[in-house]
Design a protein around this motif. Structure first.
Motif, PDB file in Angstrom:
ATOM      1  N   GLY A  56     -12.097   7.494 -45.758  1.00 21.46           N
ATOM      2  CA  GLY A  56     -11.875   8.924 -45.603  1.00 21.46           C
ATOM      3  C   GLY A  56     -11.532   9.612 -46.903  1.00 21.46           C
ATOM      4  O   GLY A  56     -11.538   9.017 -47.988  1.00 21.46           O
ATOM      5  N   PRO A  57     -11.219  10.910 -46.841  1.00 20.87           N
ATOM      6  CA  PRO A  57     -10.947  11.704 -48.047  1.00 20.87           C
ATOM      7  C   PRO A  57      -9.716  11.235 -48.807  1.00 20.87           C
ATOM      8  O   PRO A  57      -9.646  11.425 -50.022  1.00 20.87           O
ATOM      9  CB  PRO A  57     -10.778  13.131 -47.503  1.00 20.87           C
ATOM     10  N   CYS A  58      -8.742  10.661 -48.131  1.00 23.32           N
ATOM     11  CA  CYS A  58      -7.559  10.172 -48.834  1.00 23.32           C
ATOM     12  C   CYS A  58      -7.938   9.009 -49.750  1.00 23.32           C
ATOM     13  O   CYS A  58      -7.465   8.911 -50.882  1.00 23.32           O
ATOM     14  CB  CYS A  58      -6.494   9.730 -47.834  1.00 23.32           C
ATOM     15  N   VAL A  59      -8.798   8.133 -49.265  1.00 21.34           N
ATOM     16  CA  VAL A  59      -9.280   7.031 -50.089  1.00 21.34           C
ATOM     17  C   VAL A  59     -10.144   7.566 -51.227  1.00 21.34           C
ATOM     18  O   VAL A  59     -10.061   7.104 -52.367  1.00 21.34           O
ATOM     19  CB  VAL A  59     -10.084   6.026 -49.238  1.00 21.34           C
ATOM     20  N   GLN A  60     -10.955   8.567 -50.934  1.00 22.85           N
ATOM     21  CA  GLN A  60     -11.804   9.151 -51.977  1.00 22.85           C
ATOM     22  C   GLN A  60     -10.952   9.734 -53.104  1.00 22.85           C
ATOM     23  O   GLN A  60     -11.290   9.600 -54.286  1.00 22.85           O
ATOM     24  CB  GLN A  60     -12.700  10.235 -51.392  1.00 22.85           C
ATOM     25  N   SER A  61      -9.841  10.372 -52.753  1.00 18.03           N
ATOM     26  CA  SER A  61      -8.941  10.908 -53.772  1.00 18.03           C
ATOM     27  C   SER A  61      -8.388   9.788 -54.653  1.00 18.03           C
ATOM     28  O   SER A  61      -8.303   9.926 -55.880  1.00 18.03           O
ATOM     29  CB  SER A  61      -7.783  11.666 -53.102  1.00 18.03           C
ATOM     30  N   LEU A  62      -8.031   8.663 -54.044  1.00 14.20           N
ATOM     31  CA  LEU A  62      -7.568   7.507 -54.802  1.00 14.20           C
ATOM     32  C   LEU A  62      -8.658   7.025 -55.752  1.00 14.20           C
ATOM     33  O   LEU A  62      -8.398   6.750 -56.935  1.00 14.20           O
ATOM     34  CB  LEU A  62      -7.181   6.387 -53.830  1.00 14.20           C
ATOM     35  N   GLN A  63      -9.891   6.938 -55.274  1.00 13.44           N
ATOM     36  CA  GLN A  63     -10.995   6.457 -56.103  1.00 13.44           C
ATOM     37  C   GLN A  63     -11.262   7.412 -57.265  1.00 13.44           C
ATOM     38  O   GLN A  63     -11.544   6.969 -58.389  1.00 13.44           O
ATOM     39  CB  GLN A  63     -12.246   6.293 -55.240  1.00 13.44           C
ATOM     40  N   GLU A  64     -11.182   8.711 -57.005  1.00 14.97           N
ATOM     41  CA  GLU A  64     -11.384   9.694 -58.069  1.00 14.97           C
ATOM     42  C   GLU A  64     -10.368   9.495 -59.189  1.00 14.97           C
ATOM     43  O   GLU A  64     -10.699   9.599 -60.377  1.00 14.97           O
ATOM     44  CB  GLU A  64     -11.282  11.112 -57.507  1.00 14.97           C
ATOM     45  N   ARG A  65      -9.135   9.219 -58.817  1.00 12.67           N
ATOM     46  CA  ARG A  65      -8.089   9.036 -59.822  1.00 12.67           C
ATOM     47  C   ARG A  65      -8.316   7.752 -60.627  1.00 12.67           C
ATOM     48  O   ARG A  65      -8.052   7.723 -61.829  1.00 12.67           O
ATOM     49  CB  ARG A  65      -6.724   9.023 -59.136  1.00 12.67           C
ATOM     50  N   LEU A  66      -8.788   6.710 -59.964  1.00  9.77           N
ATOM     51  CA  LEU A  66      -9.087   5.473 -60.676  1.00  9.77           C
ATOM     52  C   LEU A  66     -10.217   5.689 -61.689  1.00  9.77           C
ATOM     53  O   LEU A  66     -10.129   5.251 -62.838  1.00  9.77           O
ATOM     54  CB  LEU A  66      -9.470   4.375 -59.685  1.00  9.77           C
ATOM     55  N   VAL A  67     -11.274   6.370 -61.255  1.00  9.02           N
ATOM     56  CA  VAL A  67     -12.406   6.634 -62.140  1.00  9.02           C
ATOM     57  C   VAL A  67     -11.968   7.497 -63.320  1.00  9.02           C
ATOM     58  O   VAL A  67     -12.317   7.230 -64.472  1.00  9.02           O
ATOM     59  CB  VAL A  67     -13.550   7.321 -61.364  1.00  9.02           C
ATOM     60  N   ALA A  68     -11.199   8.531 -63.019  1.00 11.57           N
ATOM     61  CA  ALA A  68     -10.743   9.431 -64.083  1.00 11.57           C
ATOM     62  C   ALA A  68      -9.882   8.702 -65.101  1.00 11.57           C
ATOM     63  O   ALA A  68      -9.842   9.080 -66.281  1.00 11.57           O
ATOM     64  CB  ALA A  68      -9.954  10.597 -63.475  1.00 11.57           C
ATOM     65  N   GLY A  69      -9.195   7.662 -64.671  1.00 10.97           N
ATOM     66  CA  GLY A  69      -8.353   6.911 -65.577  1.00 10.97           C
ATOM     67  C   GLY A  69      -9.083   5.835 -66.348  1.00 10.97           C
ATOM     68  O   GLY A  69      -8.483   5.128 -67.153  1.00 10.97           O
TER      69      GLY A  69
END
Length: 348
Positions: A191-204
């Protein structure tokens, strides 16, 4: 906006350097990814936060419209934007045919509509639809939503309570999960909560597919982040962990080419075999963490196990340092002058 970041633009000669400088512009702006997205929209551009995170997590040359949207959101003047575009065109002119294909694929994957405002998403189906049954006449975005719905149903049926299907709602804030998100995100969720986590990992700097699915790849990257940050290595994320993920994680990203070059220099006696073994073990990814069925883990380029790290007296953060990892592998090799101690099946 720090002008120093803009002054670096003409110094970029490769796609990887160019993207690294764009990451620096975003970081110096102090804006979150959703703030960048909102400011881009206010400037007449469309730049979803997920698209931005994916772009900044790759080493391929981004499309011009995405660069313009990011720079405009960060307050860059029109003259400076043109400088960035000139550098980008120079880099593109020197790309190999293979790199040009990669750029085209990236542009296709993150294509923006002609209208600055994002098109309305088609309503999701009432029930899951098997991907192979979707008509080719259905628009691409709709087909993707249908495939995700099928994946979500599979998760609920196969992983039970741990595979909770999260509501498809946009987070209400930039830096924390919504009230609809569970207290702890773990493997199997979607879901979107997991997607937010993934976005932060990629951005880092820890690339993972931003698909909303908390699978083994997301677990591996989250464990790598926890080890790099000296945090408890749990492979799960709570609110505090998401706060930790707000900043840059990897200070100096090592692309595959750089890792391969370093491995060859460390094993001058048999550089091709050394690179072949490292590629088989980790894909030349210094931040790769493999998790065995018994819960044990292997770390970094040459995949040292938890037991080996304990015997060598080093922590997991050290194991993810490509310099230490390759040198440690060299020490192991020097005792036998053979790579037979690394039993490796090719990566899937």
């Amino acid at each position: 906006m720090d002008d120093a970041a803009l002054d670096l633009a003409p110094q970029a000669t490769t796609a990887g350097e160019y993207v690294a400088l764009l990451r620096d512009v975003r970081r110096r702006s102090g804006l979150t990814y959703r703030e960048v997205s909102r400011r881009a929209s206010a400037s007449g551009h469309w730049l979803p936060a997920s698209t931005l995170a994916t772009m900044l997590g790759r080493n391929t040359l981004p499309r011009e419209r995405t660069v313009v949207a990011l720079l405009a959101a960060c307050g860059t003047t029109a003259g400076e934007v043109e400088r960035w575009l000139t550098v980008r065109r120079d880099i593109e002119a020197h790309l190999s045919e293979r790199d040009r294909v990669a750029v085209q694929e990236t542009e296709t994957a993150t294509a923006l509509p002609a209208d600055p405002a994002p098109p309305a998403d088609p309503a999701p189906p009432a029930g899951p639809v098997a991907p192979e049954l979707v008509s080719p006449d259905v628009p691409r975005r709709a087909r993707r939503r249908l495939r995700l719905a099928a994946v979500a149903l599979f998760a609920v049926l196969t992983v039970g309570a741990a595979g909770t299907l999260l509501p498809r709602a946009n987070p209400a804030t930039d830096d924390a999960p919504t009230d609809d998100c569970p207290v702890v995100l773990r493997q199997g969720m979607y879901g979107p909560c997991v997607q937010s986590l993934q976005e932060r990992l990629v951005a880092g700097g820890l690339f993972v597919p931003v698909d909303g699915w908390f699978g083994p790849d997301t677990t591996s990257r989250l464990i790598a982040f926890q080890a790099l940050g000296g945090l408890p290595v749990s492979g799960t994320a709570d609110g505090r962990m998401l706060d930790e993920l707000s900043g840059d994680l990897v200070a100096a990203r090592w692309p595959e080419e750089r890792v391969g070059t370093y491995v060859r220099k460390a094993f001058p006696e048999d550089p091709m075999a050394a690179v072949q073994v490292a590629r088989c073990l980790s894909g030349l990814d210094p931040y790769r963490v493999e998790i065995a069925a018994d819960g044990s883990r292997r770390w970094g380029v040459f995949q040292f196990s938890d037991v080996e790290l304990s015997r060598l007296g080093v922590d997991r953060r050290t194991a993810l340092d490509p310099v230490w990892n390759v040198r440690a592998a060299r020490d192991v090799w020097s005792r036998t002058t053979s790579f037979e101690q690394w039993n490796c099946a090719p990566l899937p």
